[in-house]
Design an enzyme around this catalytic site. Structure first.
Site, PDB file in Angstrom:
ATOM      1  NE  ARG A  52      -9.757  -1.997  -1.419  1.00 43.75           N
ATOM      2  CZ  ARG A  52      -8.520  -2.167  -0.211  1.00 43.75           C
ATOM      3  NH1 ARG A  52      -7.561  -1.665  -1.076  1.00 43.75           N
ATOM      4  NH2 ARG A  52      -8.814  -2.582   0.819  1.00 43.75           N
ATOM      5  CE1 TYR A  99      -2.682  -5.989   5.917  1.00 52.69           C
ATOM      6  CE2 TYR A  99      -0.491  -5.422   7.230  1.00 52.69           C
ATOM      7  CZ  TYR A  99      -1.289  -5.377   6.500  1.00 52.69           C
ATOM      8  OH  TYR A  99      -1.568  -3.817   6.187  1.00 52.69           O
ATOM      9  CE  LYS A 100      -2.725  -4.525   2.003  1.00 48.20           C
ATOM     10  NZ  LYS A 100      -1.888  -2.981   1.609  1.00 48.20           N
ATOM     11  CG  ASP A 149       3.743  -0.509  -1.525  1.00 51.00           C
ATOM     12  OD1 ASP A 149       3.718  -1.827  -1.285  1.00 51.00           O
ATOM     13  OD2 ASP A 149       3.319  -0.048  -0.750  1.00 51.00           O
TER      14      ASP A 149
HETATM   15  C1  PLP Z   1      -2.249  -2.409   2.763  1.00 49.84           C
HETATM   16  C2  PLP Z   1      -0.541  -1.350   2.540  1.00 49.84           C
HETATM   17  C3  PLP Z   1      -0.195  -0.851   3.314  1.00 49.84           C
HETATM   18  C4  PLP Z   1       0.087  -0.727   4.617  1.00 49.84           C
HETATM   19  O1  PLP Z   1       1.087  -0.517   5.868  1.00 49.84           O
HETATM   20  P1  PLP Z   1       1.307  -1.062   6.839  1.00 49.84           P
HETATM   21  O2  PLP Z   1       2.173  -0.352   7.154  1.00 49.84           O
HETATM   22  O3  PLP Z   1       1.445  -2.735   7.175  1.00 49.84           O
HETATM   23  O4  PLP Z   1       0.093  -0.476   8.092  1.00 49.84           O
HETATM   24  C5  PLP Z   1       1.005   0.397   3.160  1.00 49.84           C
HETATM   25  N1  PLP Z   1       1.054   0.295   1.452  1.00 49.84           N
HETATM   26  C6  PLP Z   1      -0.129   0.160   0.972  1.00 49.84           C
HETATM   27  C7  PLP Z   1       0.196   0.333  -1.062  1.00 49.84           C
HETATM   28  C8  PLP Z   1      -0.838  -1.123   1.217  1.00 49.84           C
HETATM   29  O5  PLP Z   1      -1.594  -1.362   0.170  1.00 49.84           O
END
Ligand code: PLP
Length: 423
Positions: free
Chosen positions: A383, A233-234, A208
């Site tokens: 954070r 979106y990050k 991930d």
């Molecule tokens: C932000 C994040 C998510 C978010 O998942 P969404 O399906 O977009 O809500 C999932 N896994 C990790 C490691 C994240 O940091």
């Protein structure tokens, strides 16, 4: 370590910053606001505003359905190929679709069914909850016959013991599912070594990349990863709820099977066959019609990162987090904060977590009174996300200075300790 804590020093670092010009390509409407949450929701690129106006007015408003044939249909792959360049993947292995959660589901289900005789799934407790829930849900759907081993954080509260992780990956392991960078501490795994271990034992790995894409070098092909997912979106600055990306190594295409048999994953979606014939390329993992507006919004942010280059982004990111930690040691540690992030730059991503028993109230006061926007993660982590494409060294200096003033004046004490929904 002692560091020059003057503002002049921070301004000097900004003057030497090779990426300084990129800040001006983002919409910054309030110069007083210090944004420290680009790891949760990246800033808006100016170009995105114009692009979306064009997509809405011309492509949707004027061209209507014809736009599907003039680029929309190909967009999940075309823009996916740009993200592929940021994460070290050769063409044909990355697509944009759905959310990270759904992509985790699709790829975990595919992986678990590739090696039917193995029963162990390995992950860790500092993983993001959705990643853990999805594994539990997959196990539930598949009859509950898997055992999910979650490696704990070590005594430092930050790292997972790499040896214990290595030992947990054995001949019974089907899938190792990990975040490359932990969302709370910013701890960064040696993904190459872990991937190698997985393959030595015949296991599959799913990375991930939500907290690494666009901030930390990722080399999916060099690592020889099997699967990967990540948020747009990050650090990619694709906008709230932007569709996520997924990577399927070419060797699994045509073999790994998505659990969602959707028409966009069919070999010929527009033949409207009664039976499903899975595409044997990356398109199989695109389930249905893409969200074109959100998808279009991803491209300008990714273009900016490609222009900046991952090497320069990583260099600046390490400098920003290093400077933050130096200021922390000098100015915040004496006020009762502890560092929740690895000190070794090779083992940390692009955010710095600082911990304090009153972290929740301090975080609220920072946002409501000090014009600093970080976020809070239970039980006591504040954070501070440092997005190398637009965060300045002055931002870091301002954050630490305002935080220090808040503490000395005790401004957090007037807020109730009860949690609100989103911070
Ligand atoms: C932000 C994040 C998510 C978010 O998942 P969404 O399906 O977009 O809500 C999932 N896994 C990790 C490691 C994240 O940091």
């Amino acid at each position: 370590m002692s560091v020059d804590t003057t503002k002049e020093y921070a301004l000097n670092l900004d003057r030497q910053d090779a990426l300084a010009e990129f800040r001006g390509r983002f919409s910054i409407t309030d110069p007083e606001l210090v944004y420290m949450d680009g790891n949760s929701l990246g800033r808006l690129p100016k170009e995105t505003v114009d692009l979306l106006a064009k997509v809405i007015q011309q492509e949707w408003g004027e061209q209507l359905i014809r736009s599907w044939g003039a680029g929309w249909f190909e967009a999940p792959i075309r823009i996916g190929e740009k993200i592929a360049r940021l994460v070290g993947a050769a063409p044909g292995q990355v697509a944009i679709s759905d959310s990270t959660t759904i992509n985790l589901f699709k790829l975990s289900m595919a992986a678990l069914q590739l090696l039917p005789n193995r029963r162990k799934i390995v992950t860790d407790t500092p993983n993001f909850p959705t990643d853990l829930y999805v594994l539990q849900g997959c196990n539930n759907l598949l009859g509950g016959t898997f055992q999910i081993e979650m490696l704990p954080v070590g005594p430092d509260g930050i790292t997972v013991d790499q040896q214990a992780l290595t030992n947990a990956i054995d001949e019974d392991t089907v899938l190792v599912s990990l975040s490359h960078v932990h969302f709370k501490s910013g701890f960064l795994y040696d993904a190459q070594a872990i991937t190698r271990r997985c393959h030595e034992k015949g296991a599959l790995v799913l990375w991930d990349l939500s907290h690494s894409a666009g901030a930390v070098p990722v080399q999916l092909d060099d690592w020889d990863a099997d699967f990967a997912v990540g948020c747009s979106y990050k650090y990619l600055n694709g906008g709230p709820g932007a569709p996520a990306f997924l990577y399927v190594n070419r060797r699994w295409q045509g073999k790994a099977l998505s659990p969602i048999w959707g028409w966009f994953g069919d070999r010929s979606p527009f033949r409207f066959d009664l039976e499903y014939h899975p595409a044997n390329d990356i398109r199989q993992f695109i389930a249905g019609t893409p969200s074109i507006l959100s998808l279009a919004a991803i491209e300008p942010g990714v273009d900016l990162l490609l222009e900046a280059g991952m090497d320069r982004l990583r260099t600046k990111s390490a400098a920003l987090t290093g400077y933050m930690i130096d200021l922390f040691d000098n100015l915040l540690s004496p006020l009762g904060f502890t560092l929740g992030t690895p000190r070794d730059p090779a083992r940390r991503g692009s955010h710095v977590s600082i911990r304090h028993p009153e972290g929740y109230r301090i975080n609220r006061a920072l946002i409501e009174e000090m014009k600093v926007v970080p976020d809070f993660r239970e039980p006591d982590n504040i954070r501070l996300g440092l997005a190398p494409i637009y965060t300045s060294f002055q931002d870091v200096w301002e954050t630490v200075g305002r935080l220090r003033r808040l503490m000395i004046e005790g401004r957090h004490l007037k807020y109730p300790p009860d949690r609100r929904m989103v911070t």
